[in-house]
Design an enzyme around this catalytic site. Structure first.
Site, mmCIF file in Angstrom:
data_model
loop_
_atom_site.group_PDB
_atom_site.id
_atom_site.type_symbol
_atom_site.label_atom_id
_atom_site.label_comp_id
_atom_site.label_asym_id
_atom_site.label_seq_id
_atom_site.Cartn_x
_atom_site.Cartn_y
_atom_site.Cartn_z
ATOM 1 N N LEU A 69 0.822 -1.218 0.000
ATOM 2 C CA LEU A 69 0.000 0.000 0.000
ATOM 3 C C LEU A 69 0.853 1.264 0.000
ATOM 4 O O LEU A 69 0.334 2.361 -0.152
ATOM 5 C CB LEU A 69 -0.949 0.004 1.205
ATOM 6 C CG LEU A 69 -2.082 -1.041 1.159
ATOM 7 C CD1 LEU A 69 -2.939 -0.948 2.419
ATOM 8 C CD2 LEU A 69 -2.946 -0.866 -0.089
ATOM 9 N N ASN A 100 7.320 -3.010 3.830
ATOM 10 C CA ASN A 100 8.420 -2.221 3.256
ATOM 11 C C ASN A 100 8.002 -0.786 2.924
ATOM 12 O O ASN A 100 8.205 -0.303 1.826
ATOM 13 C CB ASN A 100 9.020 -2.912 2.029
ATOM 14 C CG ASN A 100 8.030 -3.095 0.893
ATOM 15 O OD1 ASN A 100 6.823 -3.047 1.108
ATOM 16 N ND2 ASN A 100 8.529 -3.292 -0.306
ATOM 17 N N ASP A 160 9.353 -8.847 3.167
ATOM 18 C CA ASP A 160 9.114 -8.985 1.721
ATOM 19 C C ASP A 160 9.823 -7.933 0.880
ATOM 20 O O ASP A 160 9.827 -6.748 1.202
ATOM 21 C CB ASP A 160 7.626 -8.928 1.390
ATOM 22 C CG ASP A 160 7.423 -9.125 -0.107
ATOM 23 O OD1 ASP A 160 7.904 -10.131 -0.621
ATOM 24 O OD2 ASP A 160 6.840 -8.244 -0.754
ATOM 25 N N HIS A 240 4.793 -15.633 -2.969
ATOM 26 C CA HIS A 240 4.939 -15.688 -4.432
ATOM 27 C C HIS A 240 5.862 -16.769 -4.987
ATOM 28 O O HIS A 240 6.909 -16.472 -5.562
ATOM 29 C CB HIS A 240 5.352 -14.327 -4.997
ATOM 30 C CG HIS A 240 6.401 -13.583 -4.207
ATOM 31 N ND1 HIS A 240 7.587 -14.155 -3.824
ATOM 32 C CD2 HIS A 240 6.419 -12.310 -3.738
ATOM 33 C CE1 HIS A 240 8.292 -13.249 -3.154
ATOM 34 N NE2 HIS A 240 7.609 -12.134 -3.099
ATOM 35 N N ASP A 313 0.566 -9.577 -4.555
ATOM 36 C CA ASP A 313 1.819 -8.822 -4.620
ATOM 37 C C ASP A 313 1.604 -7.509 -5.387
ATOM 38 O O ASP A 313 2.478 -7.058 -6.142
ATOM 39 C CB ASP A 313 2.948 -9.639 -5.246
ATOM 40 C CG ASP A 313 4.329 -9.048 -4.931
ATOM 41 O OD1 ASP A 313 4.402 -8.052 -4.179
ATOM 42 O OD2 ASP A 313 5.331 -9.580 -5.449
HETATM 43 ZN ZN LIG Z 1 8.322 -10.406 -2.412
#
Ligand SMILES: [Zn+2]
Lengths: 447, 320
Positions: A69, A100, A160, A240, A313
Site C-alpha cells: 500500500l 516495506n 518482503d 509468491h 503482490d
Molecule cells: Zn516479495
C-alpha cells in the site's frame, strides 16, 4: 447512496452462492441475516436496498495476504486510501499491507498507524504485516511481540522484497512467532545468487543479455526454510512461489507434515519471461516471470492444494519508475483490480478449479493463514457480511488508466479478461455497487 | 528498415543489402575526397552513456562522410546524473534536430526502449546495449569475413553471404554483446558458428543457440576454422570467480603463439583472426598473433566506417 450506512440493509436477489443454485441473501447489521426464501420473508427485507444479482456469483470477500500500500513514505505511488479503493473494486474485503514502507513497519507505532489509516478509509480491513527484522536490514529481530500485541494485532511477519537469508535469524524468527501463533512469510531469494538479477535465468535472458535470476535462488531458500520450520515446529508461509522446482519442494514438505503454506500471484499464473523480449519494464517483477513450464506447474499446484492461496503482490509504482531502461526500472506490478479475472481465466476457464475452490484460495485459506477472525467465513446465516458479487460472463479489456490504484503498471494492459466484480459488501456496507465504488464503512460502524 | 536494434531479427535480404551498400561506401574511403553528399542537411546524434571513443568516432566519421551534421552527447556513467532520464535526454536531442540517434548504453535493451516507446520518432541505431547486442560491430565483422571469403573463393562479394564458412568465437560470451550479434548475423548469412569459452562465461540457455559449444580451444582450432574471433576479456572477471587467474585463462583460452604456430603447421593458410578491439595483448591474444598477417583487426576498423555509413544511409535516406 443516501441511506446511512450504519443501518444499511441489503437484499441480494438470485445470487448463485459459490456458483451453485440462485438464492437470496439478506444482509443486516453487518451480518448475513437470512439465506434463501427466508431472506425476502424477513421483515427487515421491507426496508432493504434490493440488489439484483441475477446471473451473478456470490463469493466470500477476497483476502489478500500480500499487498503493497506504500503508505507511509511513498504516497506518490499509492496511499492506503487509493490502494484500498482498488482492493474493494477488485472484490477484496481485507488486505495485508506489506512492511516495506518508509518508515518500515517494524514497530508497534508504524503498524498501528497503517491499521488506523485503513480504518479511516473503510474500504477493506487493512491488516499490517510486521517486518521480521529492524529496517528490513536482516540483522536484528524487530519487536515482533509488541506488534502482535498492538491494536493492529499483527500475525504475519515478512521482510518482503528482501529475503531473511541469515539462517540463524530465520530460525529465531520462526521460533519466536510461535508465542503468539504468528507466521513468517518469506520472500525466498538467495541474495548472492541474484546480485544484479533482472529476469528469469534461461533461454530468454541468454538472448536478451539481462543478468539472470535463477530458479535455484528461490528453491534453495524454500528447501532450507521448510527444514527449519520442521526443526523448530513452527509455521512458515512462502510468498509468491514462482518455479516448478519450488512446487516440488513444497509438495514434499507437506507430505512430510511440515506446517508450510504457499502463495502464487496471478501474474505468475499467466505470464512468462517471453514478455521481457519487449524490454518493457512493466514486465519486470520480483520474483521474475518464469517459463511456460513453471506457469503450468504453478497452476497444477494451486489446483491440487500444494499452493494454498492467491496473493496479489500488488506493487504500484509511479510512472517514472517504469519509464526508463529495464535495468533501472523498479520491480513490481499492480494486481488488486485484475486478480479475480486472471484467476478465473487461468484456473476456472481451464477447468482446473471451481468457484468453491476460488473462494478457498482467495478468501478462506488466506484468512486462516493471517488469522483474520471475521474474514473468509462461509456464506451462511450469522456470518459477517463480507461478500463479493461477480459477473463471471462479463469480458473486459484491461485499461490501467481507468483503475483506482495510483499505479499504472499493469502487465495485463490491453488484455481481454473474463469476470467483473459487480458488488462488494464489507461487513454489510456496499463498498462497491454496480461495478463502481459506492461507500466506505464509516468510523462509527467499527466495533 | 526504421531502426537497427539487433541482428536477431535482421533478415538475410536486409543484411546482404547493408553489406552491399557498405561495399560502395568503402570505395569512398579510398578516394581523395572522402565525402558523399547523400545526407547533407540531415542530423545524426551520438548518445553515449558509456565511454567508447572508438565506436563513437567511427559513427561520427561515417556520418560526416555522408555530409550529415553530427551532435555528440557524452554522458558518463550508467545514467546521465540522477534526475535526467534516458527519455529526457533523447527528447532533448530530437528537439535540437536529431533525426537519427546512435545510442551506446550500459543497459541491455536501452536502444529498444528508445525505438519502441513514443518518446522520440527518430531512427535509432544500437551502438551497443549492455550485454545484449552490438549490431554494427557484427555487420563490420561480417563484412570483413565476406571480403575474405570471396577472395578465398575467387568471387565478387556483392550479393553473397557467408555460406559454408566456419567461424570460431572465443572468450567471454556471457558478457559479450559482440558474440550475440555475431551469432545471429553469421547464422543468418549461412556460416557455422562455434563458441569456445570457459563454462562460467557461457550464459545458461546458450545450449538452445544455433551454434556448437566447445570448452576446448585447441579442439576447435584443430577442426580448421576459416576465421577465429577473439573476444575481449575483462581482467576483473577473475575477481568474480569466472576463472581462477588471468594466466590460466590465457593458457586455456588465449590465442597465443603456440596456437598461431599450430595453424601454420596444419597449413591453414586462409584462417584469419578477428578482434573487436581494444585488445588485451598477452591475455586473450598474444602480440605475435595480433601482429601476424592473419590478423585483420585494422581492416575491421576501417570497414566499420563503411558499414556504419551504409546503415545511416539506409535509415535516413528512405524516409524523406
Ligand atoms: Zn516479495
Amino acid at each position: 447512496m443516501t441511506s446511512t450506512a450504519a443501518t444499511e440493509t441489503h437484499l441480494i436477489r438470485g445470487a448463485s452462492l459459490l456458483g451453485g443454485e440462485p438464492t437470496d441473501l439478506l444482509l443486516a447489521d453487518g451480518r448475513i441475516a437470512a439465506v434463501g426464501d427466508a431472506a425476502a420473508a424477513d421483515e427487515r427485507a421491507q426496508q432493504a436496498t434490493v440488489v439484483d444479482a441475477d446471473g451473478l456469483i456470490a463469493l466470500p470477500g477476497m483476502v489478500d495476504l500480500h499487498t503493497h500500500l506504500r503508505e507511509p513514505g511513498r504516497e506518490d505511488a499509492e496511499t492506503v486510501e487509493t490502494g484500498t479503493r482498488a482492493a474493494a473494486l477488485g472484490g477484496f474485503t481485507a488486505v495485508h499491507a506489506m512492511a516495506n514502507s518508509n518508515p518500515v513497519a517494524d514497530t508497534a507505532g508504524v503498524v498501528e498507524q497503517v491499521w488506523s489509516l485503513g480504518r479511516r478509509s473503510g474500504w477493506v480491513d487493512v491488516r499490517p504485516v510486521g517486518a521480521v527484522t529492524v529496517g528490513l536490514a536482516g540483522e536484528r529481530l524487530s519487536e515482533l511481540g509488541a506488534m502482535a500485541e498492538s491494536r493492529a494485532a499483527v500475525r504475519v511477519f515478512s521482510d518482503d522484497g528482501i529475503c531473511v537469508h541469515d539462517p540463524v535469524l530465520m530460525r529465531r524468527a520462526l521460533e519466536y512467532v510461535k508465542s503468539f501463533d504468528g507466521v513468517v512469510a518469506q520472500h525466498a531469494q538467495e541474495p548472492r545468487l541474484t546480485e544484479g538479477a533482472q529476469m528469469n535465468e534461461g533461454t530468454v535472458s541468454a538472448v536478451l543479455g539481462l543478468p539472470g535470476w535463477p530458479a535455484v535462488a528461490e528453491e534453495s531458500i524454500i528447501a532450507r526454510d521448510v527444514l527449519l520450520a520442521e526443526h523448530v515446529d513452527s509455521r512458515l508461509h512462502v510468498c509468491h512461489v514462482s518455479t516448478a522446482g519450488s512446487v516440488d519442494i513444497i509438495r514434499w514438505a507437506k507430505s512430510r507434515g511440515i506446517n508450510v503454506t504457499a502463495e502464487v500471484t496471478p501474474h505468475h499464473l499467466l505470464l512468462t519471461d517471453e514478455k521481457a523480449r519487449t524490454y518493457n519494464p512493466v514486465y519486470k517483477v520480483n520474483p521474475p516471470l518464469r517459463r511456460e513450464k513453471d506457469v503450468m506447474a504453478l497452476r497444477e499446484a494451486l489446483a491440487d492444494g500444494t499452493i494454498d492461496i492467491i496473493g496479489t503482490d500488488h506493487a504500484p509504482h509511479p510512472t517514472e519508475a517504469k519509464e526508463c531502461e529495464w535495468a533501472q526500472a523498479a520491480m513490481g506490478m499492480t494486481g488488486l483490480e485484475t486478480a479475480l479475472s486472471v484467476v478465473q481465466h487461468t484456473m476456472i476457464e481451464t477447468g482446473m478449479m471451481t468457484w468453491a475452490d476460488f473462494a478457498r484460495v482467495t478468501s478462506t485459506t488466506p484468512a486462516e493463514i493471517g488469522l483474520v477472525a471475521d474474514q473468509g467465513r462461509p456464506l451462511a446465516v450469522g456470518e459477517p457480511a463480507n461478500i463479493t458479487l461477480v459477473d463471471a460472463d462479463a469480458r473486459w479489456t484491461v485499461d490501467p488508466e481507468a483503475m483506482a490504484t495510483m499505479g499504472r503498471n499493469s502487465p495485463f494492459s490491453g488484455l481481454e479478461l473474463p469476470g467483473r466484480v459487480r458488488a462488494t459488501f464489507f461487513h454489510g456496507t456496499a463498498t462497491v455497487l454496480d461495478g463502481e465504488l459506492n461507500t466506505p464503512r464509516t468510523a462509527g460502524e467499527w466495533a | 528498415m526504421k531502426h537497427l536494434l539487433s541482428t536477431y531479427d535482421l533478415g538475410r535480404e536486409d543484411a546482404v543489402r547493408i553489406l552491399d551498400v557498405a561495399e560502395e561506401m568503402a570505395t569512398v574511403g579510398t578516394r581523395e575526397i572522402k565525402k558523399l553528399p547523400a545526407l547533407r542537411g540531415r542530423t545524426v546524434a551520438t548518445l553515449f552513456f558509456e565511454d567508447s571513443t572508438r565506436t563513437r568516432i567511427s559513427f561520427e566519421a561515417a556520418a560526416k562522410r555522408l555530409s550529415a551534421d553530427v551532435i555528440n552527447f557524452a554522458a558518463k556513467g550508467s545514467s546521465v546524473s540522477k534526475g535526467e532520464s534516458l527519455k529526457d535526454t533523447a527528447q532533448t536531442l530530437e528537439a535540437i534536430g536529431a533525426e537519427a540517434v546512435v545510442i551506446r548504453h550500459g543497459a541491455s535493451g536501452a536502444a529498444a526502449r528508445l525505438a519502441e516507446t513514443d518518446w522520440i520518432s527518430s531512427a535509432v541505431v544500437n551502438a551497443g546495449d549492455g550485454t545484449h547486442e552490438h549490431p554494427t560491430q557484427a555487420l563490420l565483422d561480417a563484412f570483413t569475413l565476406r571480403q575474405h571469403w570471396a577472395r578465398v573463393k575467387g568471387v565478387d562479394p556483392l550479393g553473397t553471404g557467408l555460406d559454408g564458412m566456419s567461424v570460431v568465437i572465443v572468450g567471454d560470451v556471457l558478457h559479450s554483446r559482440v558474440a550475440r550479434s555475431n551469432l545471429w548475423l553469421l547464422k543468418t548469412l549461412g556460416a557455422d558458428v562455434t563458441f569456445v569459452a570457459p563454462p562460467t562465461l557461457l550464459p545458461i540457455g546458450a545450449d538452445a543457440w544455433p551454434c556448437t559449444i566447445n570448452y576446448d580451444l585447441d579442439d576447435a582450432l584443430a577442426a580448421g576454422p576459416d576465421a577465429v574471433m577473439m573476444l575481449r576479456v575483462q581482467a576483473e572477471r577473475m575477481n568474480a570467480a569466472y576463472f581462477p587467474s588471468t594466466a590460466e585463462y590465457s593458457r586455456r583460452w588465449g590465442f597465443d603463439d603456440a596456437r598461431l604456430a599450430m595453424l601454420d603447421a596444419r597449413g591453414l593458410d586462409d584462417t584469419i583472426i578477428l578482434h573487436p578491439g581494444p585488445m588485451n595483448r598477452g591475455l586473450e591474444i598474444s602480440a605475435g598473433a595480433a601482429d601476424s598477417p592473419r590478423a585483420v583487426v585494422l581492416q575491421q576498423v576501417s570497414n566499420g566506417v563503411a558499414v556504419r555509413m551504409a546503415v545511416l544511409y539506409l535509415l535516413l535516406s528512405g524516409d524523406h
